[in-house]
Every structure is written in structure tokens, then in C-alpha cells.
Design an enzyme around this catalytic site. Structure first.
Site, PDB file in Angstrom:
ATOM      1  N   GLU A 139       0.734  -1.449   0.019  1.00  0.00           N
ATOM      2  CA  GLU A 139       0.056  -0.073   0.158  1.00  0.00           C
ATOM      3  C   GLU A 139       0.911   1.303   0.196  1.00  0.00           C
ATOM      4  O   GLU A 139       0.394   2.348  -0.716  1.00  0.00           O
ATOM      5  CB  GLU A 139      -1.125  -0.199   1.091  1.00  0.00           C
ATOM      6  CG  GLU A 139      -1.929  -1.162   1.338  1.00  0.00           C
ATOM      7  CD  GLU A 139      -2.696  -1.518  -0.023  1.00  0.00           C
ATOM      8  OE1 GLU A 139      -2.775  -0.573  -0.924  1.00  0.00           O
ATOM      9  OE2 GLU A 139      -2.908  -2.562  -0.503  1.00  0.00           O
ATOM     10  N   HIS A 142       1.676   2.314  -3.261  1.00  0.00           N
ATOM     11  CA  HIS A 142       0.739   2.889  -4.024  1.00  0.00           C
ATOM     12  C   HIS A 142       0.763   4.300  -3.925  1.00  0.00           C
ATOM     13  O   HIS A 142       0.561   5.269  -4.671  1.00  0.00           O
ATOM     14  CB  HIS A 142      -0.706   2.308  -3.487  1.00  0.00           C
ATOM     15  CG  HIS A 142      -1.181   1.337  -4.450  1.00  0.00           C
ATOM     16  ND1 HIS A 142      -1.385   1.285  -5.831  1.00  0.00           N
ATOM     17  CD2 HIS A 142      -1.640   0.179  -3.795  1.00  0.00           C
ATOM     18  CE1 HIS A 142      -1.936   0.081  -5.900  1.00  0.00           C
ATOM     19  NE2 HIS A 142      -2.043  -0.507  -4.961  1.00  0.00           N
TER      20      HIS A 142
END
Ligand code: ZN
Length: 171
Positions: A139, A142
């Protein structure tokens, strides 16, 4: 409110927001809290174990995670910073809600520490050598515009080539 929280949806590669470097969240406002709760909802509906703000079209440094699917394990990480990666690395198969049907073995440090704000605006620091460590790294990638297709092996790139092309063509 500038973000229409109920209209947030998961966006797929190659949406350009997925390649942006996300910007720090300046303060944990009601809007940030509503976005966090909406992201948790979208992650569970998908279902998935993590979802970053760029995946719902917001270039914010924020993600949600839940390694077990139990509501009590819902976590929101705002302005996360990773530190102390273990020297030991591990290959583990990852998917991504913005890259449907693509799977790839990604090598990452097995253990890592994350420091971030939660939805109460408190700074929290956690260390894991289990699935959460994997999710936090995926994550946080990202937030820097990095996707698993950038980290996959040449063999996985070949194996997933058709699916990647189809996503690019669907855009
Ligand atoms: Zn992802």
C-alpha cells in the site's frame, strides 16, 4: 465537502492517479475520516486486505488495511512511513484491487515497521513480520505511484502480459 465520499470507487490500472506521487494529508478532518471509512467499506466489498487512497482516485498519502477480515482489525494509516526493513526477504504472491486478475510473486523484506497517524490523529508505530508487513509495503508503494507490475519478475510479466494488455485496452 470537496470529496463526494459516496461516489468514490476503486479505479483500475492504467488510471493516471495510480502513477502520481500522493501528497501528505495535512490534518485528520471529518472529510479524511469519512474517506477512510468509505475506503474500508470498498476494501471489504471487493474483498481485499488493503486499499490505498490513489486507488479511489485521491492522491492522498493514506491507506486502509485489514489482514483478517474481522471488523475489529480495520486500520487506517495516514502519512505512513516505513522503517527498519529486515534483511530477510520473502517471495509472496500478491494481487491488487486496481489490477484485477493479475497475480505475481513479489520479493519484499519480511519484517518492517510502520509509523502513521490513525483516524483519531494519533501517531501509531507498529512492527510486523506477517501479512500486515506485506500489506503495508504494497500500500505504501501505491502512495509513490508504484504497482506490482513494476516489481514482478520477468516470468510473471510474461505470464500476466495478456491481462495487463487487456486492462490497458479497456481504459
Ligand atoms: Zn494494490
Amino acid at each position: 465537502m470537496s470529496v463526494q465520499v459516496n461516489k468514490l470507487r476503486i479505479v483500475n490500472y492504467p488510471h493516471p492517479v495510480l502513477r502520481q506521487k500522493a501528497q501528505p494529508v495535512e490534518a485528520v478532518t471529518d472529510e479524511v475520516r469519512e474517506v477512510g471509512l468509505r475506503m474500508l467499506q470498498l476494501m471489504h466489498e471487493a474483498p481485499g486486505v488493503g486499499l490505498a487512497a490513489p486507488q479511489v482516485g485521491l492522491a492522498w498519502r493514506m491507506f486502509v488495511a485489514n489482514a483478517t477480515g474481522e471488523p475489529a482489525d480495520d486500520m487506517v494509516f495516514i502519512n505512513p512511513v516505513l522503517s527498519k526493513p529486515s534483511r530477510e526477504v520473502e517471495d509472496y504472491e500478491e494481487g491488487c484491487l486496481s489490477l484485477p486478475q493479475i497475480k505475481a510473486e513479489i520479493r519484499r523484506p519480511k519484517a518492517i515497521t510502520i509509523t502513521a497517524m490513525n483516524l483519531d490523529g494519533e501517531t501509531v508505530s507498529l512492527t510486523s513480520d506477517q501479512l500486515p508487513a506485506r500489506i503495508w509495503q504494497h500500500e505504501t508503494d501505491h502512495l509513490d505511484g508504484v504497482l506490482i507490475i513494476d516489481r514482478m519478475t520477468a516470468a510473471d510479466r510474461r505470464a500476466n502480459r495478456k491481462m495487463i494488455k487487456e486492462l490497458e485496452a479497456a481504459d
